[in-house]
Design a protein around this motif. Structure first.
Motif, PDB file in Angstrom:
ATOM      1  N   ALA A   1      59.102  57.516  55.927  1.00 42.60           N
ATOM      2  CA  ALA A   1      59.639  58.627  55.135  1.00 42.60           C
ATOM      3  C   ALA A   1      58.928  59.932  55.471  1.00 42.60           C
ATOM      4  CB  ALA A   1      59.505  58.320  53.647  1.00 42.60           C
ATOM      5  N   HIS A   2      59.533  61.019  55.028  1.00 42.89           N
ATOM      6  CA  HIS A   2      58.925  62.342  55.120  1.00 42.89           C
ATOM      7  C   HIS A   2      59.418  63.165  53.939  1.00 42.89           C
ATOM      8  CE1 HIS A   2      62.886  63.055  56.809  1.00 42.89           C
ATOM      9  NE2 HIS A   2      62.585  62.425  57.931  1.00 42.89           N
ATOM     10  N   GLU A   3      58.708  64.266  53.667  1.00 40.00           N
ATOM     11  CA  GLU A   3      59.048  65.131  52.540  1.00 40.00           C
ATOM     12  C   GLU A   3      59.445  66.512  53.048  1.00 40.00           C
ATOM     13  OE1 GLU A   3      55.763  65.089  49.860  1.00 40.00           O
ATOM     14  OE2 GLU A   3      56.160  63.041  49.169  1.00 40.00           O
ATOM     15  N   ARG A   4      60.095  67.271  52.190  1.00 43.53           N
ATOM     16  CA  ARG A   4      60.668  68.556  52.588  1.00 43.53           C
ATOM     17  C   ARG A   4      59.640  69.491  53.200  1.00 43.53           C
ATOM     18  NH1 ARG A   4      62.024  73.757  51.395  1.00 43.53           N
ATOM     19  NH2 ARG A   4      64.233  74.337  51.547  1.00 43.53           N
ATOM     20  N   ALA A   5      58.427  69.461  52.680  1.00 37.69           N
ATOM     21  CA  ALA A   5      57.411  70.387  53.171  1.00 37.69           C
ATOM     22  C   ALA A   5      56.909  70.036  54.567  1.00 37.69           C
ATOM     23  CB  ALA A   5      56.231  70.414  52.199  1.00 37.69           C
ATOM     24  N   ALA A   6      57.237  68.830  55.048  1.00 35.40           N
ATOM     25  CA  ALA A   6      56.712  68.414  56.349  1.00 35.40           C
ATOM     26  C   ALA A   6      57.744  67.613  57.134  1.00 35.40           C
ATOM     27  CB  ALA A   6      55.437  67.599  56.160  1.00 35.40           C
ATOM     28  N   ARG A   7      58.978  68.123  57.218  1.00 36.59           N
ATOM     29  CA  ARG A   7      59.987  67.446  58.018  1.00 36.59           C
ATOM     30  C   ARG A   7      59.621  67.566  59.506  1.00 36.59           C
ATOM     31  NH1 ARG A   7      62.039  65.037  53.663  1.00 36.59           N
ATOM     32  NH2 ARG A   7      63.450  66.302  52.404  1.00 36.59           N
ATOM     33  N   PRO A   8      59.851  66.523  60.291  1.00 38.69           N
ATOM     34  CA  PRO A   8      59.594  66.612  61.732  1.00 38.69           C
ATOM     35  C   PRO A   8      60.582  67.567  62.403  1.00 38.69           C
ATOM     36  CG  PRO A   8      60.630  64.527  61.179  1.00 38.69           C
ATOM     37  CD  PRO A   8      60.307  65.193  59.880  1.00 38.69           C
ATOM     38  N   VAL A   9      60.063  68.485  63.191  1.00 38.31           N
ATOM     39  CA  VAL A   9      60.883  69.564  63.745  1.00 38.31           C
ATOM     40  C   VAL A   9      62.026  69.038  64.611  1.00 38.31           C
ATOM     41  CG1 VAL A   9      60.847  71.592  65.255  1.00 38.31           C
ATOM     42  CG2 VAL A   9      58.967  71.194  63.656  1.00 38.31           C
ATOM     43  N   TYR A  10      61.766  67.971  65.355  1.00 39.72           N
ATOM     44  CA  TYR A  10      62.781  67.460  66.275  1.00 39.72           C
ATOM     45  C   TYR A  10      63.394  66.144  65.798  1.00 39.72           C
ATOM     46  CZ  TYR A  10      60.663  71.021  69.180  1.00 39.72           C
ATOM     47  OH  TYR A  10      60.189  72.225  69.638  1.00 39.72           O
ATOM     48  N   GLY A  11      63.193  65.811  64.524  1.00 40.56           N
ATOM     49  CA  GLY A  11      63.784  64.606  63.977  1.00 40.56           C
ATOM     50  C   GLY A  11      63.030  63.347  64.353  1.00 40.56           C
ATOM     51  N   THR A  12      63.587  62.200  63.955  1.00 39.52           N
ATOM     52  CA  THR A  12      62.886  60.919  64.143  1.00 39.52           C
ATOM     53  C   THR A  12      63.779  59.836  64.744  1.00 39.52           C
ATOM     54  OG1 THR A  12      63.494  60.158  61.911  1.00 39.52           O
ATOM     55  CG2 THR A  12      61.429  61.396  62.127  1.00 39.52           C
ATOM     56  N   LEU A  13      64.993  60.166  65.123  1.00 40.43           N
ATOM     57  CA  LEU A  13      65.929  59.157  65.608  1.00 40.43           C
ATOM     58  C   LEU A  13      65.340  58.409  66.804  1.00 40.43           C
ATOM     59  CD1 LEU A  13      68.948  58.274  64.993  1.00 40.43           C
ATOM     60  CD2 LEU A  13      69.521  59.573  67.045  1.00 40.43           C
ATOM     61  N   THR A  14      65.370  57.078  66.745  1.00 42.81           N
ATOM     62  CA  THR A  14      64.839  56.270  67.838  1.00 42.81           C
ATOM     63  C   THR A  14      65.516  54.912  67.850  1.00 42.81           C
ATOM     64  OG1 THR A  14      62.780  55.560  68.920  1.00 42.81           O
ATOM     65  CG2 THR A  14      62.932  55.214  66.552  1.00 42.81           C
ATOM     66  N   GLY A  15      65.225  54.147  68.897  1.00 42.36           N
ATOM     67  CA  GLY A  15      65.757  52.795  69.014  1.00 42.36           C
ATOM     68  C   GLY A  15      64.624  51.786  69.128  1.00 42.36           C
ATOM     69  N   TYR A  16      64.905  50.547  68.723  1.00 41.60           N
ATOM     70  CA  TYR A  16      63.945  49.450  68.870  1.00 41.60           C
ATOM     71  C   TYR A  16      64.651  48.252  69.500  1.00 41.60           C
ATOM     72  CZ  TYR A  16      60.490  51.774  65.899  1.00 41.60           C
ATOM     73  OH  TYR A  16      59.578  52.648  65.391  1.00 41.60           O
ATOM     74  N   ARG A  17      63.972  47.640  70.446  1.00 42.35           N
ATOM     75  CA  ARG A  17      64.485  46.415  71.039  1.00 42.35           C
ATOM     76  C   ARG A  17      63.311  45.620  71.594  1.00 42.35           C
ATOM     77  NH1 ARG A  17      68.288  48.305  74.263  1.00 42.35           N
ATOM     78  NH2 ARG A  17      66.947  48.535  76.093  1.00 42.35           N
ATOM     79  N   ASP A  18      63.255  44.342  71.231  1.00 41.98           N
ATOM     80  CA  ASP A  18      62.244  43.418  71.758  1.00 41.98           C
ATOM     81  C   ASP A  18      60.826  43.942  71.568  1.00 41.98           C
ATOM     82  OD1 ASP A  18      64.324  41.779  72.620  1.00 41.98           O
ATOM     83  OD2 ASP A  18      64.425  42.750  74.585  1.00 41.98           O
ATOM     84  N   GLY A  19      60.573  44.534  70.406  1.00 40.75           N
ATOM     85  CA  GLY A  19      59.222  44.963  70.078  1.00 40.75           C
ATOM     86  C   GLY A  19      58.797  46.287  70.671  1.00 40.75           C
ATOM     87  N   ALA A  20      59.715  47.021  71.290  1.00 38.86           N
ATOM     88  CA  ALA A  20      59.357  48.298  71.911  1.00 38.86           C
ATOM     89  C   ALA A  20      60.352  49.376  71.514  1.00 38.86           C
ATOM     90  CB  ALA A  20      59.334  48.157  73.431  1.00 38.86           C
ATOM     91  N   THR A  21      59.884  50.635  71.497  1.00 43.64           N
ATOM     92  CA  THR A  21      60.795  51.747  71.263  1.00 43.64           C
ATOM     93  C   THR A  21      61.579  52.011  72.532  1.00 43.64           C
ATOM     94  OG1 THR A  21      59.074  53.336  71.870  1.00 43.64           O
ATOM     95  CG2 THR A  21      59.301  52.811  69.538  1.00 43.64           C
ATOM     96  N   VAL A  22      62.853  52.320  72.358  1.00 47.72           N
ATOM     97  CA  VAL A  22      63.756  52.597  73.469  1.00 47.72           C
ATOM     98  C   VAL A  22      64.614  53.799  73.087  1.00 47.72           C
ATOM     99  CG1 VAL A  22      63.823  50.189  74.248  1.00 47.72           C
ATOM    100  CG2 VAL A  22      65.502  51.003  72.568  1.00 47.72           C
ATOM    101  N   PRO A  23      65.266  54.450  74.047  1.00 49.65           N
ATOM    102  CA  PRO A  23      66.177  55.545  73.696  1.00 49.65           C
ATOM    103  C   PRO A  23      67.254  55.063  72.715  1.00 49.65           C
ATOM    104  CG  PRO A  23      65.757  55.543  76.043  1.00 49.65           C
ATOM    105  CD  PRO A  23      65.147  54.283  75.508  1.00 49.65           C
ATOM    106  N   ALA A  24      67.603  55.927  71.779  1.00 46.90           N
ATOM    107  CA  ALA A  24      68.556  55.555  70.725  1.00 46.90           C
ATOM    108  C   ALA A  24      69.992  55.635  71.243  1.00 46.90           C
ATOM    109  CB  ALA A  24      68.368  56.453  69.511  1.00 46.90           C
ATOM    110  N   VAL A  25      70.306  54.805  72.218  1.00 42.21           N
ATOM    111  CA  VAL A  25      71.662  54.759  72.766  1.00 42.21           C
ATOM    112  C   VAL A  25      72.517  53.887  71.847  1.00 42.21           C
ATOM    113  CG1 VAL A  25      73.083  54.132  74.736  1.00 42.21           C
ATOM    114  CG2 VAL A  25      70.770  55.035  75.094  1.00 42.21           C
ATOM    115  N   PRO A  26      73.561  54.442  71.242  1.00 41.81           N
ATOM    116  CA  PRO A  26      74.330  53.681  70.247  1.00 41.81           C
ATOM    117  C   PRO A  26      75.382  52.771  70.867  1.00 41.81           C
ATOM    118  CG  PRO A  26      75.177  55.914  70.365  1.00 41.81           C
ATOM    119  CD  PRO A  26      74.021  55.851  71.334  1.00 41.81           C
TER     120      PRO A  26
END
Length: 326
Positions: free
Chosen positions: A201-226
């Motif tokens: 989570a995040h709060e209004r006073a500290a939102r991440p500038v570039y967002g947080t969208l990401t992907g997960y597969r097999d225990g690793a982060t991967v590009p969020a290709v839908p």
């Protein structure tokens, strides 16, 4: 994102188990379920020990949380418990027979609702600030390539201005209104009891500038290709969800961290006294293992940094949590 996660052949429609792709509190240790069982007992007392006590796990995954809570709960309480798993994936064969498995929320709940890492998978759109103003991003579902699309709707712009204002070209926001609506639907069904949303989570006073969208597969982060091959997720604006819950009928609200909440529920992570190793070596080893599991669940740089949104209807906020603010 909707199709990639829940459409025909989507990531969760295929029955993917979260533990195979990322580590959750439920899979880290059964002590998490023990803490939920203690919370459930407090809610039960606040409700006056009803003949039927609902326990609803929204986004239940494998159903392991409910199974472990049934094991950890006092037998007299467990005998009155009506456990419900809300999950669109097929029911796994090892789920206890007492657990009712359904794809949608129950119409009414008197008891406790737990939504552990559910809201982060409620689909949403991403908006980017351009020189011409905010634009909804369009995504090629095969490659993940992005391009600016239409201007967000008036309602979406209002949500952005209140909860995630964009200032500079290139800034991004994740439109959390669908998560607010999803959480409001949970609170709207809570006749009496407590509902808890647990998520990154995040709060209004500290939102991440570039967002947080990401992907997960097999225990690793991967590009969020839908394309359905990975879990597509984004952190949750729990403060916005809290306001939506209050509008839907919540009487009281607490925003805290998992570290604070679990410590209030008895997971201290304290090492056992060294002299116990001489008096009871097996007991010392068990206590040491429990301390290590508590430490993982409450690590502020890991699972302990999750946000907890706790809302109550018709009962007070649980004292074990509300007295343990971060």
């Amino acid at each position: 994102m909707e199709r990639a996660l829940y459409g025909e052949g989507g990531f969760y429609r295929r029955g993917e188990r979260p533990a195979e792709h990322f580590r959750t509190s439920v899979h880290a240790s059964p002590r998490f379920a023990g803490a939920v069982a203690r919370l459930l007992a407090e809610v039960d007392d606040a409700l006056g020990n009803p003949a039927r006590l609902d326990l609803v796990d929204v986004g239940a995954g494998s159903g392991r949380l409910l199974a472990h809570v049934l094991e950890a709960a006092d037998p007299a309480l467990a005998a009155r418990l009506a456990p419900v798993a809300v999950e669109i994936a097929p029911r796994p064969p090892d789920v206890p027979a007492a657990v009712r498995w359904r794809a949608d929320l129950p119409e009414a709940v008197t008891g406790l609702v737990i939504a552990n890492e559910w809201l982060d998978n409620v689909p949403l759109d991403v908006v980017e600030q351009t020189p011409a103003g905010p634009r909804t991003l369009l995504v090629d579902p095969a490659t993940g390539a992005e391009r600016p699309g239409p201007e967000p709707s008036a309602a979406e712009l209002a949500w952005l201005e209140r909860w995630w204002p964009l200032r500079e070209p290139g800034d991004r926001a994740e439109l959390g209104a669908p998560r607010c609506a999803a959480w409001a639907a949970v609170i709207g069904r809570l006749e009496r009891g407590v509902a808890v949303a647990i998520d990154y989570a995040h709060e209004r006073a500290a939102r991440p500038v570039y967002g947080t969208l990401t992907g997960y597969r097999d225990g690793a982060t991967v590009p969020a290709v839908p394309d359905g091959s990975c879990d597509v997720t984004a952190h949750v604006a729990l403060d916005a969800c809290a306001t939506a819950g209050e509008r839907a009928g919540a009487d009281a609200t607490l925003l805290t961290t998992q570290r604070a909440a679990l410590r209030g529920l008895g997971l201290s992570g304290a090492r056992p006294p060294l002299d116990l190793a001489h008096r009871d070596p097996r007991g010392y080893l068990a206590a040491l293992c429990a301390a290590g599991e508590d430490a993982e669940l409450t690590d502020p740089a890991g699972l302990g940094g999750f946000g907890w949104l706790v809302q109550a209807a018709g009962v007070p906020l649980p004292a074990q949590i509300s007295t343990s603010r971060p």
